[in-house]
Scaffold this motif. Structure first.
Motif, PDB file in Angstrom:
ATOM      1  N   ASP A   1     -10.894  12.431  -1.350  1.00 33.58           N
ATOM      2  CA  ASP A   1     -11.435  11.128  -1.761  1.00 33.58           C
ATOM      3  C   ASP A   1     -10.593  10.003  -1.169  1.00 33.58           C
ATOM      4  OD1 ASP A   1     -13.410  12.317  -3.333  1.00 33.58           O
ATOM      5  OD2 ASP A   1     -12.137  12.324  -5.138  1.00 33.58           O
ATOM      6  N   VAL A   2      -9.282  10.150  -1.279  1.00 33.12           N
ATOM      7  CA  VAL A   2      -8.382   9.113  -0.758  1.00 33.12           C
ATOM      8  C   VAL A   2      -8.535   8.976   0.746  1.00 33.12           C
ATOM      9  CG1 VAL A   2      -5.976   8.416  -0.500  1.00 33.12           C
ATOM     10  CG2 VAL A   2      -6.729   9.475  -2.641  1.00 33.12           C
TER      11      VAL A   2
ATOM     12  N   GLY B   1       0.779  -1.231   0.000  1.00 34.74           N
ATOM     13  CA  GLY B   1       0.000   0.000   0.000  1.00 34.74           C
ATOM     14  C   GLY B   1       0.809   1.279   0.000  1.00 34.74           C
ATOM     15  N   ALA B   2       2.114   1.174  -0.165  1.00 40.86           N
ATOM     16  CA  ALA B   2       2.970   2.357  -0.070  1.00 40.86           C
ATOM     17  C   ALA B   2       2.640   3.406  -1.127  1.00 40.86           C
ATOM     18  CB  ALA B   2       4.435   1.955  -0.174  1.00 40.86           C
TER      19      ALA B   2
ATOM     20  N   GLU C   1      -0.581   7.697  -4.210  1.00 41.50           N
ATOM     21  CA  GLU C   1       0.024   8.218  -5.436  1.00 41.50           C
ATOM     22  C   GLU C   1      -0.718   7.729  -6.682  1.00 41.50           C
ATOM     23  OE1 GLU C   1       4.274   7.753  -7.824  1.00 41.50           O
ATOM     24  OE2 GLU C   1       4.201   7.434  -5.655  1.00 41.50           O
ATOM     25  N   VAL C   2      -1.064   6.432  -6.689  1.00 40.44           N
ATOM     26  CA  VAL C   2      -1.773   5.858  -7.833  1.00 40.44           C
ATOM     27  C   VAL C   2      -3.173   6.460  -7.956  1.00 40.44           C
ATOM     28  CG1 VAL C   2      -2.779   3.731  -8.753  1.00 40.44           C
ATOM     29  CG2 VAL C   2      -0.467   3.695  -7.803  1.00 40.44           C
ATOM     30  N   LEU C   3      -3.888   6.564  -6.836  1.00 37.22           N
ATOM     31  CA  LEU C   3      -5.254   7.087  -6.877  1.00 37.22           C
ATOM     32  C   LEU C   3      -5.278   8.559  -7.304  1.00 37.22           C
ATOM     33  CD1 LEU C   3      -6.813   5.431  -3.695  1.00 37.22           C
ATOM     34  CD2 LEU C   3      -7.191   4.814  -6.089  1.00 37.22           C
TER      35      LEU C   3
ATOM     36  N   GLY D   1     -11.784   2.006   5.240  1.00 40.47           N
ATOM     37  CA  GLY D   1     -11.064   0.738   5.195  1.00 40.47           C
ATOM     38  C   GLY D   1     -11.020   0.119   3.808  1.00 40.47           C
ATOM     39  N   ILE D   2     -11.374   0.910   2.788  1.00 41.57           N
ATOM     40  CA  ILE D   2     -11.339   0.395   1.401  1.00 41.57           C
ATOM     41  C   ILE D   2      -9.915   0.264   0.914  1.00 41.57           C
ATOM     42  CG2 ILE D   2     -12.053   0.883  -0.972  1.00 41.57           C
ATOM     43  CD1 ILE D   2     -14.520   2.284   0.203  1.00 41.57           C
ATOM     44  N   VAL D   3      -9.075   1.231   1.293  1.00 43.68           N
ATOM     45  CA  VAL D   3      -7.671   1.160   0.951  1.00 43.68           C
ATOM     46  C   VAL D   3      -6.855   1.363   2.219  1.00 43.68           C
ATOM     47  CG1 VAL D   3      -8.010   1.978  -1.393  1.00 43.68           C
ATOM     48  CG2 VAL D   3      -7.520   3.638   0.418  1.00 43.68           C
TER      49      VAL D   3
END
Length: 243
Positions: free
Chosen positions: A233-234, A217-218, A222-224, A241-243
């Protein structure tokens, strides 16, 4: 495997490993062709094509001589005694493939009488009688530790080596000398880990390992963000707990 066992899997993904090496070499060949001609080309590399030729003489024996392979465990089909043998404290790999190597081995292990035994005098006879020969050889080898036999046999030009554990193999002086493993700090929690470095060194453009593999998950945020999500949003996804 051997005659007692069903076929055994290999210890690592051979097809994937060889396939990607084949692909890398093929890409280099295509780049060289482009450099000389200015033309690009389609590259088609398959795992199947890459792996089959690795069977070498085993496949050649069947294709040319019609000889089916036989499951022989750690024995070498082409010679005897040639394979792995038990010692006092482990196992040793011995390749007494040539006649002079066999005769030297018999002397070193203290069994000169084996040289004149009609079952073992000639190479082809030793191959036929390997099941009788191996226990006789191991009875001598079990009297002393592996390190003794490795030194004694190699001193007489009989190729042999210790069958190392993975831990011992990774700790060999030559591994350290070649800098096969590189210490890299992950973070304060995990600390330092050792990673495999590059398998080839270039004098003018050497490469190095400069960062560790990411933790789970590091790079999620950045990806989102790159996909168009906002920081809010993130944060909401993390809170749920989705990400």
């Amino acid at each position: 495997g051997d005659e007692r066992l069903s076929p055994l899997r290999t210890g690592f993904p051979v097809c994937d490993t060889v396939g990607r090496l084949n692909a890398a070499v093929t890409i280099l060949a295509a780049l060289y062709h482009r450099e000389k001609t200015g033309e690009g080309q389609m590259i088609d590399v398959a795992l199947l094509d890459s792996i089959m030729p690795l069977m070498g003489w085993v496949a050649a024996n069947l294709l040319i001589g019609g000889q089916e392979p036989v499951a022989m465990g750690n024995d070498n089909f082409t010679a005897a005694p040639s394979g792995s043998f038990a010692t006092q404290d482990g196992h040793i790999n011995i390749a007494a493939n040539k006649q002079e190597q066999w005769e030297a081995m018999a002397e070193v292990i203290g069994a000169p009488e084996l040289k004149t035994d009609p079952r073992f005098q000639e190479r082809d006879e030793r191959k036929k009688n390997r099941k009788a020969l191996t226990p006789l050889v191991e009875a001598k080898l079990k009297q002393k530790p592996t390190a003794f036999w490795v030194d004694a046999l190699n001193a007489k030009d009989v190729p042999s080596g210790d069958i190392l554990s993975l831990k011992a193999a990774l700790a060999q002086p030559q591994v350290e000398h070649r800098k096969v493993l590189h210490p890299v700090k992950v973070d304060d929690e995990i600390g330092e880990v050792k990673l495999f470095g590059l398998t080839a060194q270039l004098s003018k453009t050497p490469g190095e390992i400069t960062s560790p593999p990411p933790r789970l998950g590091a790079h999620t945020e950045e990806v989102l963000l790159g996909l168009g999500y906002s920081k809010a949003d993130v944060a909401g996804l993390k809170e749920k707990g989705i990400v």
